[in-house]
Write an enzyme that holds these catalytic residues in place. Structure first.
Site, PDB file in Angstrom:
ATOM      1  N   CYS A   1       0.866  -1.238  -0.089  1.00  0.00           N
ATOM      2  CA  CYS A   1      -0.129  -0.089   0.240  1.00  0.00           C
ATOM      3  C   CYS A   1       0.843   1.126  -0.117  1.00  0.00           C
ATOM      4  O   CYS A   1       0.347   2.435  -0.282  1.00  0.00           O
ATOM      5  CB  CYS A   1      -1.050   0.059   1.226  1.00  0.00           C
ATOM      6  SG  CYS A   1      -2.268  -1.171   1.048  1.00  0.00           S
TER       7      CYS A   1
HETATM    8  N1  CO8 Z   1     -20.507  -9.687   7.018  1.00  0.00           N
HETATM    9  C1  CO8 Z   1     -21.044  -9.841   8.317  1.00  0.00           C
HETATM   10  N2  CO8 Z   1     -19.988  -9.845   9.594  1.00  0.00           N
HETATM   11  C2  CO8 Z   1     -18.776  -9.966   9.330  1.00  0.00           C
HETATM   12  C3  CO8 Z   1     -18.396  -9.643   7.995  1.00  0.00           C
HETATM   13  C4  CO8 Z   1     -18.992  -9.642   6.945  1.00  0.00           C
HETATM   14  N3  CO8 Z   1     -18.440  -9.435   5.594  1.00  0.00           N
HETATM   15  N4  CO8 Z   1     -17.091 -10.043   8.240  1.00  0.00           N
HETATM   16  C5  CO8 Z   1     -16.534 -10.129   9.596  1.00  0.00           C
HETATM   17  N5  CO8 Z   1     -17.919 -10.297  10.299  1.00  0.00           N
HETATM   18  C6  CO8 Z   1     -18.066 -10.417  11.670  1.00  0.00           C
HETATM   19  C7  CO8 Z   1     -17.007 -11.186  12.280  1.00  0.00           C
HETATM   20  O1  CO8 Z   1     -16.940 -12.732  12.251  1.00  0.00           O
HETATM   21  C8  CO8 Z   1     -16.978 -10.763  13.837  1.00  0.00           C
HETATM   22  O2  CO8 Z   1     -17.859 -11.451  14.396  1.00  0.00           O
HETATM   23  P1  CO8 Z   1     -17.625 -11.890  15.718  1.00  0.00           P
HETATM   24  O3  CO8 Z   1     -17.574 -10.501  16.676  1.00  0.00           O
HETATM   25  O4  CO8 Z   1     -18.763 -12.615  16.328  1.00  0.00           O
HETATM   26  O5  CO8 Z   1     -16.294 -12.341  15.976  1.00  0.00           O
HETATM   27  C9  CO8 Z   1     -17.468  -9.337  13.728  1.00  0.00           C
HETATM   28  O6  CO8 Z   1     -18.061  -9.278  12.325  1.00  0.00           O
HETATM   29  C10 CO8 Z   1     -16.218  -8.254  13.603  1.00  0.00           C
HETATM   30  O7  CO8 Z   1     -15.280  -8.776  12.430  1.00  0.00           O
HETATM   31  P2  CO8 Z   1     -13.671  -7.898  12.788  1.00  0.00           P
HETATM   32  O8  CO8 Z   1     -13.221  -7.772  14.223  1.00  0.00           O
HETATM   33  O9  CO8 Z   1     -12.961  -8.475  11.617  1.00  0.00           O
HETATM   34  O10 CO8 Z   1     -14.362  -6.661  11.945  1.00  0.00           O
HETATM   35  P3  CO8 Z   1     -13.630  -5.295  12.369  1.00  0.00           P
HETATM   36  O11 CO8 Z   1     -14.392  -4.230  12.970  1.00  0.00           O
HETATM   37  O12 CO8 Z   1     -12.269  -5.326  12.868  1.00  0.00           O
HETATM   38  O13 CO8 Z   1     -13.302  -4.665  10.652  1.00  0.00           O
HETATM   39  C11 CO8 Z   1     -11.931  -4.655   8.763  1.00  0.00           C
HETATM   40  C12 CO8 Z   1     -12.695  -5.456   9.818  1.00  0.00           C
HETATM   41  C13 CO8 Z   1     -12.756  -3.606   8.223  1.00  0.00           C
HETATM   42  C14 CO8 Z   1     -10.880  -5.515   8.132  1.00  0.00           C
HETATM   43  C15 CO8 Z   1     -10.860  -3.742   9.962  1.00  0.00           C
HETATM   44  O14 CO8 Z   1     -10.300  -4.569  10.798  1.00  0.00           O
HETATM   45  C16 CO8 Z   1      -9.745  -3.007   9.062  1.00  0.00           C
HETATM   46  O15 CO8 Z   1     -10.060  -2.103   8.194  1.00  0.00           O
HETATM   47  N6  CO8 Z   1      -8.659  -3.231   9.624  1.00  0.00           N
HETATM   48  C17 CO8 Z   1      -7.531  -2.364   8.891  1.00  0.00           C
HETATM   49  C18 CO8 Z   1      -7.083  -3.233   7.591  1.00  0.00           C
HETATM   50  C19 CO8 Z   1      -6.114  -2.579   6.934  1.00  0.00           C
HETATM   51  O16 CO8 Z   1      -5.806  -1.384   6.833  1.00  0.00           O
HETATM   52  N7  CO8 Z   1      -5.360  -3.413   5.976  1.00  0.00           N
HETATM   53  C20 CO8 Z   1      -4.390  -3.003   5.219  1.00  0.00           C
HETATM   54  C21 CO8 Z   1      -4.496  -3.867   4.096  1.00  0.00           C
HETATM   55  S1  CO8 Z   1      -4.013  -3.068   2.470  1.00  0.00           S
HETATM   56  C22 CO8 Z   1      -2.548  -3.338   2.214  1.00  0.00           C
HETATM   57  O17 CO8 Z   1      -1.589  -3.229   2.893  1.00  0.00           O
HETATM   58  C23 CO8 Z   1      -2.014  -3.690   0.719  1.00  0.00           C
HETATM   59  C24 CO8 Z   1      -2.041  -4.953   0.427  1.00  0.00           C
HETATM   60  C25 CO8 Z   1      -1.851  -5.355  -0.735  1.00  0.00           C
HETATM   61  C26 CO8 Z   1      -2.879  -5.169  -1.544  1.00  0.00           C
HETATM   62  C27 CO8 Z   1      -3.376  -6.622  -2.051  1.00  0.00           C
HETATM   63  C28 CO8 Z   1      -4.639  -6.232  -3.005  1.00  0.00           C
HETATM   64  C29 CO8 Z   1      -5.558  -7.531  -2.715  1.00  0.00           C
END
Ligand code: CO8
Length: 373
Positions: free
Chosen positions: A156
């Site tokens: 990123c």
């Molecule tokens: N629908 C419904 N419920 C869901 C879903 C969904 N799609 N997904 C997860 N849940 C549930 C989970 O099971 C969990 O349930 P429970 O509480 O019962 O365990 C609950 O929702 C909460 O899940 P999370 O804790 O995972 O949810 P978050 O509030 O943490 O949100 C995010 C998830 C959006 C992923 C968030 O953590 C986030 O954005 N984190 C930062 C991520 C980030 O910035 N990453 C950078 C990556 S990008 C990068 O570096 C480039 C890489 C190269 C690119 C490659 C291209 C492919």
């Protein structure tokens, strides 16, 4: 140090887009097919049933409402869930080259540059579609640029790291005018069958022209006041796809050969590191956070950006101070902060300051302080 400026930017946006509702409908159709086809194993307790996704969750957890993609129907087909991007013959322009040329042409036009003015091309992106020849060399040829080009990948943060490479090359005299492009086809490495991450990414390409202020004729120039890069090793965002995969057939097609992450850990570890880098950099330069008109932040997650700007400013940032584009584009990896810069700077007056900042896998953090000339 003589002044080096960004004198133009460009943006290529794919024509096809997918709303959260469309993406979730396709994912949930896949879940239903999977659970029906595996009903006996699920009933016997041998495998767990898949859980449906939800458009409300996606928007609440990330701020994302839609994403642009290079191919929609292949992604939305619940029996496929991979973009349909047919291979092209070697004598045809490759897909990343095509995206890059479109973005580059806009950046060159903004910067008043023709191919003969540019002598270095950097392709900075999270994924290259092939090993070699470098994408940069093909793009250089497609645009008729003489000189040299190379590819680089800092996930990123590729674009901010690319801007610093361009600046360093101009400073040292190895180049005079650099085209830096970010053709991101994130859908190629996104696991659309993974509920935790299927909504995160989109496809796009951005381009930036970097040159010495002495040669710049663009009506709109941003001096690169400072740039700071930082990498901290972490496995919390990882993709094990690579040329050695064929050396162990058992791993081919496994989940870790696409994007995987521990999203919560990334959130908790990266936000403070980014805020502290920006604050330290501004402090070193004698710029008070309140003097910064705009934060063009990496576009991964709305809450991340709100937290980072709150830590830097000591209060909530307004939408004008830290604009959001991820609602429409999703996370476009290295291109995200450049899209924000491209779309949200028309109101800048001479002397005003902004921060272009990216963060992501590595971990990697790049922050570039810009002042409108
Ligand atoms: N629908 C419904 N419920 C869901 C879903 C969904 N799609 N997904 C997860 N849940 C549930 C989970 O099971 C969990 O349930 P429970 O509480 O019962 O365990 C609950 O929702 C909460 O899940 P999370 O804790 O995972 O949810 P978050 O509030 O943490 O949100 C995010 C998830 C959006 C992923 C968030 O953590 C986030 O954005 N984190 C930062 C991520 C980030 O910035 N990453 C950078 C990556 S990008 C990068 O570096 C480039 C890489 C190269 C690119 C490659 C291209 C492919």
């Amino acid at each position: 140090m003589s002044d080096i400026v960004i004198s133009g930017t460009g943006l290529f946006t794919p024509t096809e887009s997918i709303s959260n509702e469309e993406l979730v409908a396709s994912f949930n159709a896949y879940v239903e097919i999977f659970n029906t086809e595996n009903a006996d194993a699920i009933a016997a307790g041998d495998i767990a049933p898949l859980q449906p996704s939800s458009a409300e969750f996606v928007e609440k957890a990330s701020g994302i409402k839609s994403r642009y993609v290079m191919n929609k129907d292949g992604i939305l087909d619940p029996r496929r869930m991979v973009p349909r991007l047919p291979e092209r013959p070697n004598d045809a322009q490759s897909i990343q080259c095509e995206m890059a040329v479109a973005a580059a042409q806009e950046a060159m036009s903004q910067a008043n540059k023709t191919a003969s003015d540019i002598d270095m091309v950097i392709v900075a992106a999270s994924n290259m579609q092939r090993a070699y020849p470098a994408m940069a060399v093909e793009i250089q040829d497609a645009l008729g640029i003489e000189g040299f080009g190379f590819d680089m990948n800092v996930a990123c943060s590729s674009a901010t790291f690319g801007i610093q490479q361009a600046r360093d090359a101009i400073q040292s005299g190895s180049a005079s005018c650099v085209l830096m492009v970010n053709p991101e086809i994130c859908s190629g490495h996104l696991n659309f069958r993974d509920r935790d991450s299927h909504f995160i990414f989109g496809d796009v390409c951005t381009a930036v022209i970097v040159e010495a202020a002495a040669t710049a004729t663009s009506g709109e120039q941003y001096q690169i006041v400072d740039s700071k890069l930082q990498t901290i090793y972490s496995n919390n965002i990882r993709n094990n796809f690579g040329f050695l995969n064929r050396g162990d057939e058992s791993g081919v097609g496994e989940r870790d050969k696409l994007f995987v992450q521990e999203g919560r850990k990334v959130f908790k570890e990266v936000c403070p590191a980014v805020a502290s880098q920006i604050s330290g950099q501004l402090d070193k330069l004698g710029i008070a956070p309140g003097q910064v008109k705009r934060f063009w932040l990496h576009q991964a997650n709305l809450s991340m950006n709100q937290l980072i700007s709150r830590r830097v400013l000591g209060r909530e940032a307004t939408e004008a101070e830290a604009p959001t584009i991820l609602d429409e584009y999703a996370n476009t990896s290295s291109a995200g902060s450049v899209i924000a810069f491209h779309k949200h700077r028309a109101d800048f007056k001479s002397g005003e300051i902004g921060v272009l900042c990216s963060f992501g896998a590595g971990y990697s953090i790049g922050s570039v302080i810009l002042r409108k000339i």
